[in-house]
Design an enzyme around this catalytic site. Structure first.
Site, short mmCIF file in Angstrom:
data_model
loop_
_atom_site.label_atom_id
_atom_site.label_comp_id
_atom_site.label_asym_id
_atom_site.label_seq_id
_atom_site.Cartn_x
_atom_site.Cartn_y
_atom_site.Cartn_z
N LYS A 57 12.33 -1.79 1.48
CA LYS A 57 10.96 -1.31 1.30
C LYS A 57 11.03 0.19 1.01
CE LYS A 57 6.51 -1.14 3.75
NZ LYS A 57 5.83 -1.48 5.02
N GLY A 117 0.79 -1.21 0.00
CA GLY A 117 0.00 0.00 0.00
C GLY A 117 0.83 1.27 0.00
N ASP A 166 -2.86 -5.50 10.86
CA ASP A 166 -2.89 -5.85 9.44
C ASP A 166 -2.26 -7.22 9.21
OD1 ASP A 166 -3.55 -5.54 6.81
OD2 ASP A 166 -1.78 -4.34 6.29
#
Length: 825
Positions: A541, A523, A638
Site C-alpha cells: 500500500k 483514499g 470504515d
C-alpha cells in the site's frame, strides 16, 4: 400346541433381530450379534447415534464404534478396539453379547476386544445404545458397564472427564494417531489432580496446554465469544475420593462434541443443521502463549508483542544468550535475592493475566490476610485473591503466566519482590556514585550519537532514520485522538516490533510499481502486488506523496495492526519509510475484495449461499475480536465491502485500519469533529453528529450483511426525492412479509430461506436508529450461528431532510467516497 406357537413367534422375532439391517433396534440381547458381513448396526431410540463396524482411510483395519446417525459425514465418537483393530479378512467378524460381556471376534473367531465385566451373565442381560451416545450393559435396573467410562478422543454431553482414586479409574481423552488411524495418539486431555477444576493436555507425560480454572459454569478458554456460555455449561464435582467435570448443552436441538485433535488441540464443535457442517466454537491452544511453560519460570507471555516472552518485574533472563535467540525455556531469575523477614520485601501487582499453574488454595477473609500469609511464608513467591474469596498461593516457580485482554476480569496477581530502601549513608553514597557514572555514560553516549548522526547525514540516509524514529516515537504510539483514550501503560514503545523493508527491495518486488501490478487504489494511494525472490507474495500500500492526511493514517495503521492478530484480519508484514515514500506491506490476498465479487454480475455467482454465509460469519468474528477479544478495544470506523479482503480459500479478512481508534476498557462512546469513513456505511449518529462507538461498526456491518445477501450496493442518500437505497428496500420488503425477495437471484437456488431471513432480520437490527437498540457482535454471532429467537427490528432511518451537500455532516449520494477532512477534496 399353544406352547409350540409361542415358541415359533419368539423364534421368528429372534431371527428378525439377528438378521436385521440398518433398521435394527437399539438393543443387543444375549446370544445376538452384529455382523460385519451383514452390515448390522444398532440405532439409538430417537435415531441420534449408530453403532457398527467401520474402517477409516484405505480400509486396511476394521473397528467397532459409534457415530452420529443423521450427519452425512461419518463422525465417530467412540471406538471399542482402537488399539487392537481387526485385520483382513473382515468377513464373519462380529460383536456378540455372551456370558454377560460384549466380545468382538474376528474372522478366525479370535477375541480382539471385550468389555471385561467381572460379574456373571445374569447381571448384564442386554446391551443398549442410548440417545446420549453411551453404549451400556445393563440388567434393566443398573448399569454394569458403559462406554462413557472409556472415552477415546471425543467427549459428549453428559459424559465425565476425571478420576476416581478408590477404584483407580481415570477417564481422559486420548487423541487419534492421525486422521486415518484411531490408535492411541501422542496427546491426552485429563483433569489436573493438582488444580481445582482445570484441564491439562499432555504430550508424552509433559504438559502442553491447560484450560484455566472452571468459573461460573465455564472456562477461560471458552471466552472467545459470550455466546459460548449460552451453549455450554460445565459442572465440577470434587469429592474426597475423586474429581469429575461434566458438561451439557442448552437445548435438545444443539448437537455438540469436544474433541482432542491428533495435533494436540482441544476443539469444541457444534453442528449446524442449516449448513450441514460442524462449526468450531473454540480451539486451544489458540496461540503460542497457550503452550505450557513457553516462557519458562517467572516469564510472562504476550502474543501481541515481539519478542513473545519477557521476565516479570524484578527478574532477568537466566540464560541471556538463549533469550537473544528466542529460547525462553531457561526462564528468569531474581535480580536481587529476597531475605526472609526483611523489610525490603514487598509486592508488585499485575492485572489481566492468566494465573500460573500449581497454586495452593486457602479460604480467608480478605486480601490483606492473603498478603500477610504470603509475606510470612519465605517460600511464597506470589498470591492472588480470587473473586470467590479464596487465597491462592504460589510457593514454587511461576509458570504459564499470560497477558489477557483488558476486559478479562481475572483476579489481580501479586508478585513478591525486593523493594529498594534509601535509608543509610552507605546506600546514599552508592546511589550518588551510580548517578554520576550514569551521567558520564549518558554524556559520552550523546556525543557519540551526534557524531554518528553527522556521518549518516553525509551518506544521505538520515531522512530514512528520521522517519523510522518518528514512527516509533512515544507520540506516534499514542493512537488515541480527541474523544478517545488509552489505559495507563497500555501503549509502550517496547510493545511495538515493526519490520522495515528497504525501498529498493519493494521496487524490485513490484517491478518498480508497474501499472500491471496495480491491485487497486483507495483514499490515500495505490496498492500493488509484489513478489520477493523467495516466492513470497505481498501487497504494498503506497501512500500518495501529495496526501496531507496520509502520514497520520499511516502511523495509525502501522502501529495498530501490528498489535492485532486474528485469522479474520489481514496480516501485516511491515512498512517502508524512505525518502518521501510511506508504504505498508501486507500478505497478498489473491481473491481481491468482497465487492469485487458480490457487485459484479459475471462474478457474483462464484459465491453461493453457503460461502456467503461463511464470509458473513468470518467478518463477525473479526469485528468481535476488535471490539472484545483483542488486547486493544478497536473501533474500525470504515468497515465496507471493499475493505473485506478474500484469501485463496475465500476466507474474509478485514483490512484498512488507517481511520481506526482505540477505546479504553470502560469507554463506550466518543465524539470527533473529523468524520472519517464512507457515507454509505456510516451510522446516523456518526455521520450527523460525529458520535462513534462499537455500535457504529455494528451499523456498518449491517449494511455489509444486506449487501452480501442482495448483491446490491447501498446508496448513501436518505432524501425523500432520491431513489430508495438498500436499507429502505430491505425494510419495506421485511415489513410486507416479502423479505426473501431481497436475496440475490444468482443464489436463490442454493439459499436456505429460513437462514436468509434470519440474516436479513439481524441486518435490520444492526441498522436501528438508536445505537442502544443495535446488538453487540457477540450477540450477532450467536443469532447467526444458532436457531435462537431474534428480536423484531424497528424501522431504520430511511428518510431525512438533510441537504445533499458534501460537508462532513451531510449525507451525499455517493457510495465509495471515503471522507477524511471537513474540506471538499
Amino acid at each position: 400346541m399353544k406352547i409350540l406357537l409361542v415358541d415359533l413367534v419368539l423364534l421368528l422375532s429372534y431371527f428378525h433381530l439377528v438378521s436385521g439391517n440398518n433398521t435394527r433396534s437399539n438393543t443387543l440381547l444375549p446370544g445376538q450379534s452384529l455382523s460385519f458381513s451383514a452390515a448390522d448396526t444398532l440405532v439409538s431410540k430417537q435415531g441420534k447415534f449408530e453403532l457398527g463396524f467401520f474402517c477409516p482411510g484405505n480400509c486396511e483395519k476394521l473397528f467397532i464404534g459409534i457415530w452420529y446417525k443423521n450427519i452425512p459425514t461419518k463422525t465417530v465418537v467412540w471406538i471399542a478396539n482402537r488399539d487392537n483393530p481387526i485385520h483382513p479378512p473382515f468377513n464373519n467378524s462380529h460383536l456378540e453379547l455372551s456370558d454377560g460381556n460384549l466380545q468382538l471376534l474376528d474372522a478366525r473367531t479370535q477375541r480382539v476386544w471385550d468389555s471385561n465385566l467381572s460379574t456373571s451373565s445374569e447381571y448384564a442381560n442386554r446391551a443398549v445404545l442410548l440417545d446420549s451416545g453411551n453404549f451400556v450393559l445393563t440388567n434393566g435396573i443398573e448399569i454394569q458397564w458403559q462406554s462413557f467410562d472409556y472415552p477415546t478422543d471425543t467427549w459428549l454431553p453428559g459424559a465425565r472427564i476425571g478420576f476416581d482414586e478408590t477404584e483407580n479409574k481415570l477417564q481422559k481423552l486420548i487423541s487419534w494417531r492421525n486422521m486415518n488411524d484411531p490408535a492411541t495418539g501422542n496427546y491426552s486431555l485429563q483433569l489436573d489432580p493438582n488444580q481445582n477444576g482445570e484441564f491439562v493436555v499432555r504430550s508424552n507425560l509433559r504438559g502442553y496446554w491447560r484450560s484455566g480454572r472452571l468459573k461460573e459454569g465455564g472456562f477461560a478458554f471458552v471466552g472467545q465469544g459470550n455466546y459460548s456460555k449460552d451453549l455450554f455449561n460445565f459442572s465440577y464435582n470434587p469429592t474426597e475420593h475423586g474429581k469429575y467435570i461434566t458438561y451439557n448443552v442448552f437445548g435438545e436441538s444443539v448437537i455438540s462434541r469436544i474433541v482432542l485433535h491428533f495435533g494436540g488441540s482441544m476443539r469444541v464443535f457444534f453442528w449446524s443443521k442449516n449448513h450441514q457442517q460442524w462449526y468450531i466454537v473454540f480451539s486451544g491452544p489458540a496461540d503460542n502463549c497457550d503452550v505450557v511453560n513457553v516462557c519458562g519460570a517467572f516469564g510472562i507471555c504476550d502474543i501481541n508483542v515481539s519478542p513473545l516472552c519477557e521476565c516479570l518485574e524484578g527478574y532477568e533472563p537466566k540464560f541471556k544468550l538463549d533469550w537473544d535467540i528466542n529460547d525462553y525455556s531457561g526462564g528468569c531469575v531474581r535480580k536481587t535475592s529476597l531475605q526472609c523477614g526483611s523489610s525490603n520485601t514487598g509486592f508488585v501487582r499485575l492485572q489481566n493475566v492468566m494465573l500460573p499453574a500449581s497454586s495452593e488454595s486457602i479460604q480467608v477473609g480478605n486480601n490483606q490476610i492473603c498478603e500477610y500469609i504470603c509475606l510470612s511464608n519465605c517460600t511464597c513467591n506470589a498470591y492472588a485473591n480470587s473473586n470467590s474469596g479464596e487465597c491462592l498461593l504460589w510457593n514454587g516457580n511461576l509458570i504459564d503466566l499470560k497477558r489477557l485482554p483488558n476486559n478479562s476480569r481475572q483476579a489481580e496477581f501479586n508478585i513478591k519482590l525486593f523493594v529498594l530502601s534509601n535509608k543509610g549513608n552507605k546506600k546514599s553514597l552508592l546511589v550518588a556514585l551510580a548517578a554520576s557514572i550514569t551521567s558520564a555514560i549518558f554524556i559520552c553516549a550523546t556525543c557519540s550519537y551526534f557524531l554518528w548522526r553527522r556521518k549518516l547525514k553525509k551518506k544521505g540516509i538520515l531522512r530514512k532514520i528520521k522517519f523510522r524514529e518518528m514512527l516509533l516515537s512515544e507520540s506516534a504510539t499514542n493512537l488515541s485522538k480527541p474523544g478517545t483514550s488509552i489505559g495507563k501503560g497500555q501503549e509502550k514503545r517496547s510493545d511495538i516490533e515493526l519490520k522495515f523493508f528497504e525501498l529498493h527491495d519493494l521496487k524490485a518486488a513490484t517491478d518498480n510499481f508497474s501499472p500491471d501490478n496495480k491491485l487497486g487504489e483507495g483514499g490515500f494511494g495505490h496498492v500493488f502486488k509484489g513478489q520477493f525472490p523467495d516466492g513470497q507474495q505481498i501487497a504494498v500500500k503506497r501512500l500518495s506523496t501529495q496526501s496531507r492526511q496520509g502520514l497520520s493514517e499511516f502511523k495509525t495503521e502501522a502501529l495498530l495492526i501490528a498489535k492485532l492478530q486474528h485469522r479474520n484480519l489481514v496480516r501485516f508484514l511491515g512498512c517502508c519509510v524512505e525518502d518521501e515514500e510511506k508504504m505498508l506491506i501486507y500478505e497478498y490476498m489473491p481473491n481481491k475484495s468482497l465487492d469485487y465479487f458480490i457487485f459484479d454480475e459475471s462474478r457474483k455467482s462464484f459465491l453461493d449461499w453457503k460461502k456467503r454465509h461463511e464470509i458473513i460469519i468470518g467478518i463477525v468474528r473479526g469485528i468481535l475480536y476488535l471490539h472484545q477479544d483483542s488486547r486493544l478495544r478497536v473501533i474500525h470506523r470504515d468497515l465496507k465491502a471493499s475493505n473485506i479482503l478474500l484469501d485463496e480459500d475465500m476466507n474474509p479478512k478485514i483490512s484498512d485500519f488507517g481511520t481506526a481508534r482505540i477505546f479504553s476498557g470502560n469507554q463506550n462512546e466518543a465524539k470527533t469533529l473529523r468524520v472519517v469513513g464512507t457515507y454509505a456505511y456510516m451510522s446516523p449518529e456518526y455521520a450527523l453528529a460525529g458520535l462513534f462507538s462499537i455500535k457504529s461498526d455494528v451499523f456498518s456491518f449491517g449494511v455489509i450483511l444486506l449487501e452480501v445477501i442482495s448483491g446490491k450496493r447501498n446508496k448513501a442518500s436518505y432524501n425523500n426525492d432520491s431513489p430508495p437505497n438498500l436499507i429502505r428496500q430491505a425494510w419495506e420488503l421485511w415489513n410486507d412479509g416479502k423479505a426473501f425477495e431481497l436475496v440475490d437471484p444468482t443464489i436463490v437456488d442454493s439459499c436456505h430461506s429460513e437462514e436468509a431471513l434470519r440474516c436479513i432480520q439481524v441486518g435490520l437490527l444492526c441498522l436501528q436508529v438508536n445505537a442502544a437498540d443495535r446488538p453487540t457482535m457477540s450477540s450477532i454471532l450467536f443469532m447467526l450461528s444458532n436457531e435462537a429467537t431474534v428480536p423484531s427490528p424497528k424501522q431504520p432511518l430511511i428518510t431525512s431532510n438533510s441537504d445533499s451537500g458534501t460537508t462532513e455532516t451531510s449525507l451525499c449520494s455517493i457510495n465509495e467516497v471515503t471522507i477524511t477532512e471537513p474540506d471538499v477534496r
